[in-house]
Design an enzyme around this catalytic site. Sequence first.
Site, PDB file in Angstrom:
ATOM      1  N   TYR A  43       4.453   0.523   8.888  1.00 50.28           N
ATOM      2  CA  TYR A  43       4.747   1.057   7.557  1.00 50.28           C
ATOM      3  C   TYR A  43       5.725   2.236   7.608  1.00 50.28           C
ATOM      4  CZ  TYR A  43       1.371  -1.819   4.978  1.00 50.28           C
ATOM      5  OH  TYR A  43       0.713  -2.857   4.362  1.00 50.28           O
ATOM      6  N   ASN A  91      -5.557  -3.865  -1.519  1.00 52.44           N
ATOM      7  CA  ASN A  91      -5.024  -4.993  -2.283  1.00 52.44           C
ATOM      8  C   ASN A  91      -4.986  -6.299  -1.479  1.00 52.44           C
ATOM      9  OD1 ASN A  91      -2.942  -4.327  -0.598  1.00 52.44           O
ATOM     10  ND2 ASN A  91      -1.482  -3.767  -2.190  1.00 52.44           N
ATOM     11  N   GLU A 110       9.004  -8.002  10.879  1.00 51.36           N
ATOM     12  CA  GLU A 110       7.546  -7.966  10.830  1.00 51.36           C
ATOM     13  C   GLU A 110       6.904  -9.134  11.587  1.00 51.36           C
ATOM     14  OE1 GLU A 110       6.504  -7.663   6.707  1.00 51.36           O
ATOM     15  OE2 GLU A 110       7.237  -5.595   6.557  1.00 51.36           O
ATOM     16  N   HIS A 157      -0.883  -8.260   2.684  1.00 50.34           N
ATOM     17  CA  HIS A 157       0.503  -7.798   2.812  1.00 50.34           C
ATOM     18  C   HIS A 157       1.402  -9.020   2.897  1.00 50.34           C
ATOM     19  CE1 HIS A 157       4.187  -6.041   4.400  1.00 50.34           C
ATOM     20  NE2 HIS A 157       4.194  -7.052   5.257  1.00 50.34           N
ATOM     21  N   LYS A 215      -5.697  -7.864   4.817  1.00 49.20           N
ATOM     22  CA  LYS A 215      -5.968  -6.450   5.101  1.00 49.20           C
ATOM     23  C   LYS A 215      -7.460  -6.194   5.338  1.00 49.20           C
ATOM     24  CE  LYS A 215      -1.904  -4.740   2.609  1.00 49.20           C
ATOM     25  NZ  LYS A 215      -1.396  -3.707   1.672  1.00 49.20           N
TER      26      LYS A 215
HETATM   27  P1  ATP Z   1       2.787  -4.765   1.086  1.00 51.63           P
HETATM   28  O1  ATP Z   1       3.986  -4.088   1.715  1.00 51.63           O
HETATM   29  O2  ATP Z   1       1.465  -4.336   1.691  1.00 51.63           O
HETATM   30  O3  ATP Z   1       2.941  -6.261   1.008  1.00 51.63           O
HETATM   31  P2  ATP Z   1       3.869  -4.188  -1.502  1.00 51.63           P
HETATM   32  O4  ATP Z   1       5.186  -4.608  -0.895  1.00 51.63           O
HETATM   33  O5  ATP Z   1       3.419  -4.910  -2.729  1.00 51.63           O
HETATM   34  O6  ATP Z   1       2.710  -4.286  -0.430  1.00 51.63           O
HETATM   35  P3  ATP Z   1       4.620  -1.453  -1.026  1.00 51.63           P
HETATM   36  O7  ATP Z   1       5.302  -0.620  -2.048  1.00 51.63           O
HETATM   37  O8  ATP Z   1       5.387  -1.987   0.142  1.00 51.63           O
HETATM   38  O9  ATP Z   1       3.881  -2.648  -1.807  1.00 51.63           O
HETATM   39  O10 ATP Z   1       3.384  -0.610  -0.502  1.00 51.63           O
HETATM   40  C1  ATP Z   1       2.773  -0.895   0.750  1.00 51.63           C
HETATM   41  C2  ATP Z   1       1.286  -0.692   0.611  1.00 51.63           C
HETATM   42  O11 ATP Z   1       1.022   0.683   0.417  1.00 51.63           O
HETATM   43  C3  ATP Z   1       0.641  -1.385  -0.587  1.00 51.63           C
HETATM   44  O12 ATP Z   1       0.347  -2.740  -0.360  1.00 51.63           O
HETATM   45  C4  ATP Z   1      -0.614  -0.577  -0.777  1.00 51.63           C
HETATM   46  O13 ATP Z   1      -1.629  -0.952   0.168  1.00 51.63           O
HETATM   47  C5  ATP Z   1      -0.113   0.829  -0.449  1.00 51.63           C
HETATM   48  N1  ATP Z   1       0.333   1.527  -1.657  1.00 51.63           N
HETATM   49  C6  ATP Z   1       1.465   1.288  -2.361  1.00 51.63           C
HETATM   50  N2  ATP Z   1       1.571   2.110  -3.417  1.00 51.63           N
HETATM   51  C7  ATP Z   1       0.482   2.916  -3.360  1.00 51.63           C
HETATM   52  C8  ATP Z   1      -0.004   3.981  -4.154  1.00 51.63           C
HETATM   53  N3  ATP Z   1       0.653   4.418  -5.239  1.00 51.63           N
HETATM   54  N4  ATP Z   1      -1.186   4.563  -3.799  1.00 51.63           N
HETATM   55  C9  ATP Z   1      -1.851   4.155  -2.701  1.00 51.63           C
HETATM   56  N5  ATP Z   1      -1.458   3.142  -1.903  1.00 51.63           N
HETATM   57  C10 ATP Z   1      -0.313   2.528  -2.229  1.00 51.63           C
HETATM   58 MG    MG Z   2       5.867  -3.829   0.943  1.00 52.18          MG
END
Ligand code: ATP
Ligand code: MG
Length: 140
Positions: A51, A114, A128, A117, A11
């Site tokens: 997303y 974080n 994806e 992804h 990211k």
């Molecule tokens: P990713 O899909 O990026 O691999 P993930 O599957 O662990 O991450 P998801 O729940 O799919 O988590 O959330 C997608 C992304 O949205 C997260 O990686 C983070 O960057 C952002 N995100 C998730 N939860 C929050 C939150 N509570 N506040 C802000 N950003 C968030």
């Molecule tokens: Mg995710």
Amino acid sequence: MALERTLSIIKPDAVASGHTGDIVARFEKNGVKIIAMRMLKMSRSQAEGFYAVHRTRPFFNDLVAFMTSGPVVAMILEGENMILKNRDLMGATDSKKAAPGTIRADFGTDVEKNAVHGSDSPETAAVETAYFFTACELNA
Ligand code: ATP
Ligand code: MG
């Protein structure tokens, strides 16, 4: 176990902080095969589409702004049980809560910034990987 492919994205936070090489090395040291890789800056509509599953979440607009704030590095990872293995290497969504030694613990900042992804199921992995790479771009 099955040979799987999954999409990984380094990211904008981790690219900007100079951790692209560290994250690629983390995958390679763990026996992961990288079969496609490209740096790109996502447009707003590309990030919104990627997303789309999160479009009703309160953090959606901030997430799109973050993901378009700078270049990312998209990769396709291949290996046994690769989807779950990548999620294990990544660690929990919130970098502050991710287990020590995971990519998110080492290179991420918080629940949004974080570092990486990773696709979360065979279905999302198929969608994806095709979102970023055509069949001709895979070096399998
Ligand atoms: P990713 O899909 O990026 O691999 P993930 O599957 O662990 O991450 P998801 O729940 O799919 O988590 O959330 C997608 C992304 O949205 C997260 O990686 C983070 O960057 C952002 N995100 C998730 N939860 C929050 C939150 N509570 N506040 C802000 N950003 C968030
Ligand atoms: Mg995710």
